[in-house]
Design an enzyme around this catalytic site. Structure first.
Site, PDB file in Angstrom:
ATOM      1  N   SER A  17      -7.648   6.717  11.190  1.00  0.00           N
ATOM      2  CA  SER A  17      -7.811   5.835  12.341  1.00  0.00           C
ATOM      3  C   SER A  17      -7.743   6.556  13.695  1.00  0.00           C
ATOM      4  O   SER A  17      -8.545   6.244  14.585  1.00  0.00           O
ATOM      5  CB  SER A  17      -6.787   4.701  12.285  1.00  0.00           C
ATOM      6  OG  SER A  17      -7.081   3.867  11.192  1.00  0.00           O
ATOM      7  N   THR A  62      -1.026  -0.698   8.659  1.00  0.00           N
ATOM      8  CA  THR A  62      -1.519  -0.424   7.309  1.00  0.00           C
ATOM      9  C   THR A  62      -0.366  -0.470   6.310  1.00  0.00           C
ATOM     10  O   THR A  62       0.761  -0.858   6.652  1.00  0.00           O
ATOM     11  CB  THR A  62      -2.337   0.893   7.304  1.00  0.00           C
ATOM     12  OG1 THR A  62      -2.921   1.048   6.021  1.00  0.00           O
ATOM     13  CG2 THR A  62      -1.482   2.108   7.628  1.00  0.00           C
ATOM     14  N   LYS A  66       1.456  -4.881   6.229  1.00  0.00           N
ATOM     15  CA  LYS A  66       0.540  -5.930   6.715  1.00  0.00           C
ATOM     16  C   LYS A  66       1.157  -7.333   6.648  1.00  0.00           C
ATOM     17  O   LYS A  66       0.835  -8.181   7.466  1.00  0.00           O
ATOM     18  CB  LYS A  66      -0.777  -5.894   5.934  1.00  0.00           C
ATOM     19  CG  LYS A  66      -1.629  -4.682   6.271  1.00  0.00           C
ATOM     20  CD  LYS A  66      -2.965  -4.733   5.568  1.00  0.00           C
ATOM     21  CE  LYS A  66      -3.762  -3.466   5.840  1.00  0.00           C
ATOM     22  NZ  LYS A  66      -5.103  -3.519   5.237  1.00  0.00           N
ATOM     23  N   ASP A 102     -10.156  -6.710   8.367  1.00  0.00           N
ATOM     24  CA  ASP A 102     -10.635  -6.054   7.138  1.00  0.00           C
ATOM     25  C   ASP A 102     -11.880  -6.737   6.573  1.00  0.00           C
ATOM     26  O   ASP A 102     -12.848  -6.071   6.185  1.00  0.00           O
ATOM     27  CB  ASP A 102      -9.534  -6.066   6.067  1.00  0.00           C
ATOM     28  CG  ASP A 102      -8.436  -5.057   6.368  1.00  0.00           C
ATOM     29  OD1 ASP A 102      -8.725  -4.034   7.020  1.00  0.00           O
ATOM     30  OD2 ASP A 102      -7.287  -5.294   5.945  1.00  0.00           O
ATOM     31  N   ALA A 128      -6.713  -9.741  -6.843  1.00  0.00           N
ATOM     32  CA  ALA A 128      -6.190 -10.933  -6.160  1.00  0.00           C
ATOM     33  C   ALA A 128      -4.918 -10.567  -5.409  1.00  0.00           C
ATOM     34  O   ALA A 128      -3.995 -11.354  -5.299  1.00  0.00           O
ATOM     35  CB  ALA A 128      -5.928 -12.039  -7.178  1.00  0.00           C
ATOM     36  N   ARG A 151      -6.631  -9.129 -13.274  1.00  0.00           N
ATOM     37  CA  ARG A 151      -5.936  -8.772 -14.510  1.00  0.00           C
ATOM     38  C   ARG A 151      -4.903  -9.834 -14.828  1.00  0.00           C
ATOM     39  O   ARG A 151      -4.856 -10.357 -15.945  1.00  0.00           O
ATOM     40  CB  ARG A 151      -5.287  -7.402 -14.276  1.00  0.00           C
ATOM     41  CG  ARG A 151      -4.856  -6.653 -15.476  1.00  0.00           C
ATOM     42  CD  ARG A 151      -4.439  -5.275 -15.078  1.00  0.00           C
ATOM     43  NE  ARG A 151      -3.451  -5.281 -13.964  1.00  0.00           N
ATOM     44  CZ  ARG A 151      -2.894  -4.203 -13.464  1.00  0.00           C
ATOM     45  NH1 ARG A 151      -3.211  -3.004 -13.932  1.00  0.00           N
ATOM     46  NH2 ARG A 151      -2.020  -4.288 -12.487  1.00  0.00           N
ATOM     47  N   GLU A 153      -4.449 -13.239 -14.618  1.00  0.00           N
ATOM     48  CA  GLU A 153      -5.460 -14.285 -14.399  1.00  0.00           C
ATOM     49  C   GLU A 153      -5.019 -15.358 -13.397  1.00  0.00           C
ATOM     50  O   GLU A 153      -5.807 -15.781 -12.548  1.00  0.00           O
ATOM     51  CB  GLU A 153      -5.670 -14.939 -15.754  1.00  0.00           C
ATOM     52  CG  GLU A 153      -7.070 -15.236 -16.120  1.00  0.00           C
ATOM     53  CD  GLU A 153      -7.084 -15.768 -17.550  1.00  0.00           C
ATOM     54  OE1 GLU A 153      -6.622 -15.033 -18.453  1.00  0.00           O
ATOM     55  OE2 GLU A 153      -7.557 -16.898 -17.754  1.00  0.00           O
ATOM     56  N   TYR A 239     -12.326   5.061  -0.555  1.00  0.00           N
ATOM     57  CA  TYR A 239     -13.304   6.063  -0.138  1.00  0.00           C
ATOM     58  C   TYR A 239     -12.728   7.445  -0.373  1.00  0.00           C
ATOM     59  O   TYR A 239     -11.541   7.592  -0.657  1.00  0.00           O
ATOM     60  CB  TYR A 239     -13.675   5.880   1.348  1.00  0.00           C
ATOM     61  CG  TYR A 239     -12.487   5.950   2.265  1.00  0.00           C
ATOM     62  CD1 TYR A 239     -11.825   4.794   2.624  1.00  0.00           C
ATOM     63  CD2 TYR A 239     -12.008   7.167   2.739  1.00  0.00           C
ATOM     64  CE1 TYR A 239     -10.710   4.841   3.444  1.00  0.00           C
ATOM     65  CE2 TYR A 239     -10.896   7.223   3.560  1.00  0.00           C
ATOM     66  CZ  TYR A 239     -10.255   6.054   3.908  1.00  0.00           C
ATOM     67  OH  TYR A 239      -9.152   6.104   4.713  1.00  0.00           O
ATOM     68  N   GLN A 267     -13.911  -2.041  10.326  1.00  0.00           N
ATOM     69  CA  GLN A 267     -12.705  -2.808  10.664  1.00  0.00           C
ATOM     70  C   GLN A 267     -12.052  -2.234  11.913  1.00  0.00           C
ATOM     71  O   GLN A 267     -11.498  -2.964  12.737  1.00  0.00           O
ATOM     72  CB  GLN A 267     -11.728  -2.940   9.481  1.00  0.00           C
ATOM     73  CG  GLN A 267     -11.097  -1.660   8.935  1.00  0.00           C
ATOM     74  CD  GLN A 267      -9.950  -1.123   9.776  1.00  0.00           C
ATOM     75  OE1 GLN A 267      -9.253  -1.891  10.426  1.00  0.00           O
ATOM     76  NE2 GLN A 267      -9.775   0.186   9.788  1.00  0.00           N
TER      77      GLN A 267
HETATM   78  P1  ATR Z   1      -3.579  -4.513  -2.337  1.00  0.00           P
HETATM   79  O1  ATR Z   1      -2.883  -4.876  -1.071  1.00  0.00           O
HETATM   80  O2  ATR Z   1      -4.216  -3.160  -2.360  1.00  0.00           O
HETATM   81  O3  ATR Z   1      -4.524  -5.590  -2.796  1.00  0.00           O
HETATM   82  P2  ATR Z   1      -1.653  -5.459  -4.235  1.00  0.00           P
HETATM   83  O4  ATR Z   1      -1.408  -6.657  -3.414  1.00  0.00           O
HETATM   84  O5  ATR Z   1      -0.506  -4.747  -4.878  1.00  0.00           O
HETATM   85  O6  ATR Z   1      -2.410  -4.331  -3.408  1.00  0.00           O
HETATM   86  O7  ATR Z   1      -2.713  -5.863  -5.363  1.00  0.00           O
HETATM   87  C1  ATR Z   1      -3.241  -4.938  -6.255  1.00  0.00           C
HETATM   88  C2  ATR Z   1      -4.377  -5.613  -7.011  1.00  0.00           C
HETATM   89  O8  ATR Z   1      -5.031  -4.648  -7.831  1.00  0.00           O
HETATM   90  C3  ATR Z   1      -3.928  -6.727  -7.936  1.00  0.00           C
HETATM   91  O9  ATR Z   1      -4.935  -7.698  -7.981  1.00  0.00           O
HETATM   92  C4  ATR Z   1      -3.804  -5.981  -9.280  1.00  0.00           C
HETATM   93  O10 ATR Z   1      -3.915  -6.811 -10.412  1.00  0.00           O
HETATM   94  P3  ATR Z   1      -2.615  -7.604 -10.970  1.00  0.00           P
HETATM   95  O11 ATR Z   1      -2.406  -8.764 -10.055  1.00  0.00           O
HETATM   96  O12 ATR Z   1      -2.985  -8.020 -12.338  1.00  0.00           O
HETATM   97  O13 ATR Z   1      -1.478  -6.605 -10.934  1.00  0.00           O
HETATM   98  C5  ATR Z   1      -4.994  -5.084  -9.179  1.00  0.00           C
HETATM   99  N1  ATR Z   1      -4.954  -3.900 -10.060  1.00  0.00           N
HETATM  100  C6  ATR Z   1      -4.210  -2.787  -9.894  1.00  0.00           C
HETATM  101  N2  ATR Z   1      -4.504  -1.880 -10.855  1.00  0.00           N
HETATM  102  C7  ATR Z   1      -5.431  -2.442 -11.655  1.00  0.00           C
HETATM  103  C8  ATR Z   1      -6.154  -2.008 -12.811  1.00  0.00           C
HETATM  104  N3  ATR Z   1      -5.963  -0.811 -13.357  1.00  0.00           N
HETATM  105  N4  ATR Z   1      -7.055  -2.862 -13.357  1.00  0.00           N
HETATM  106  C9  ATR Z   1      -7.269  -4.075 -12.809  1.00  0.00           C
HETATM  107  N5  ATR Z   1      -6.635  -4.530 -11.720  1.00  0.00           N
HETATM  108  C10 ATR Z   1      -5.731  -3.734 -11.139  1.00  0.00           C
END
Ligand code: ATR
Length: 292
Positions: A17, A62, A66, A102, A128, A151, A153, A239, A267
């Site tokens: 940044s 960051t 956040k 973002d 999510a 993952r 659901e 990236y 962003q």
């Molecule tokens: P961020 O702020 O980067 O979104 P986060 O809030 O910790 O970080 O969310 C990480 C996301 O990546 C979640 O949706 C997580 O899935 P889960 O809710 O099932 O944990 C997803 N994630 C992380 N590693 C993953 C993987 N190897 N395969 C699929 N989803 C993954």
């Protein structure tokens, strides 16, 4: 007098940044400084307030702050409220304005830089967590028809339910994606950080598609491209390296691949606009960062 801005995170040394905003300032002739600040994990609020009291005009926020920035803001933009996260703070007297740029950055990169228009397009949003929450509303506002897969659901259904008043969005497991196709697949999970891949259903590989024994092409039999529709864009918010998701997308015959460097710059441009009311030209900055 030079106006002071900063990005705050932990860790922060890797942040691009300062480089981006220095280029924006030079390009637009704005008299400002921009530095990277590492806040202690339990000291976000105190660090921000001290910087503000020293005359800092605004900050980017960051990982992992956040959500704390969201809580600290005294005013929130609609998109920050929707994201439940803040990546941009603007100090205005005693007010702390919280925004989230973002999602706007993602949409600007994909629509303006990559020429993919979301209106009416089937978009698979993977993840999510915070990153997915940040982009859901701007994607719906751009006209995307979203399936969100996660993952865990239940979190996909929760996210879809929260945004369903704003446009077409449904939750899904990864397994239930088999047989569906998307015009754009966005990786908003943190899987790339761990060098892993979300459990996406596979179609026939591009290798077998190119086999002379196959009596058809991908265009005629798109289901052999798996989840990627013909001309699909695969986008990884990460990236700096070829991620397992982009390697998978290439192998699954996605027509276009993109990493998140353009989103990062877009962003930042949106934050710069919030602070300075001037839109910098992002293209030369993206091009320069690609060379670093
Ligand atoms: P961020 O702020 O980067 O979104 P986060 O809030 O910790 O970080 O969310 C990480 C996301 O990546 C979640 O949706 C997580 O899935 P889960 O809710 O099932 O944990 C997803 N994630 C992380 N590693 C993953 C993987 N190897 N395969 C699929 N989803 C993954």
């Amino acid at each position: 007098m030079t106006d002071r801005y900063a990005v705050i995170g932990n860790p922060i040394s890797h942040s691009k940044s300062p480089l981006i905003h220095a280029q924006f300032a030079r390009q637009t002739g704005q008299d400002l400084s921009y530095e990277a600040i590492s806040a202690p994990l339990n000291g976000f609020r105190d660090t921000v307030l001290a910087l503000r009291d020293e005359g800092c005009r605004g900050m980017n926020v960051t990982v992992p702050f956040k959500f704390e920035a969201f809580q600290l803001a005294t005013q929130l933009t609609v998109r920050a409220q929707a994201a439940q996260a803040v990546n941009t703070l603007k100090f205005d007297g005693t007010e702390i304005i919280g925004d989230n740029t973002d999602g706007a950055g993602l949409v600007a990169d994909i629509e303006h830089n990559l020429g993919f228009i979301f209106q009416g397009k089937r978009v698979l949003l993977m993840g999510a967590g915070g990153a997915a929450y940040g982009v859901a509303l701007p994607l719906l506002n751009a006209g995307a028809i979203i399936t969100v897969a996660n993952r865990t659901e239940d979190k996909a259904y929760q996210l879809a339910a929260l945004f369903s008043a704003h446009g077409p969005i449904q939750g899904s497991s990864y397994i239930a994606l088999a047989g569906s196709q998307f015009d754009c697949v966005i990786n908003a999970t943190s899987s790339s950080l761990a060098d892993s891949l979300p459990p996406l259903p596979r179609g026939e590989s591009a290798f077998s598609l190119s086999s002379p024994n196959l009596p058809f092409s991908i265009e005629e039999n798109p289901k052999y491209g798996g989840i990627f529709a013909p001309n699909a864009l695969a986008y990884d918010m990460m990236y700096g390296k070829e991620t397992p998701f982009l390697i998978f997308a290439k192998e699954q015959a996605a027509a276009r691949l993109a990493d998140g460097l353009g989103m990062l710059v877009e962003q930042a441009a949106e934050s710069f606009f919030l602070w300075r009311n001037i839109r910098p030209d992002t293209a030369p900055v993206i091009a320069k960062l690609r060379l670093i």
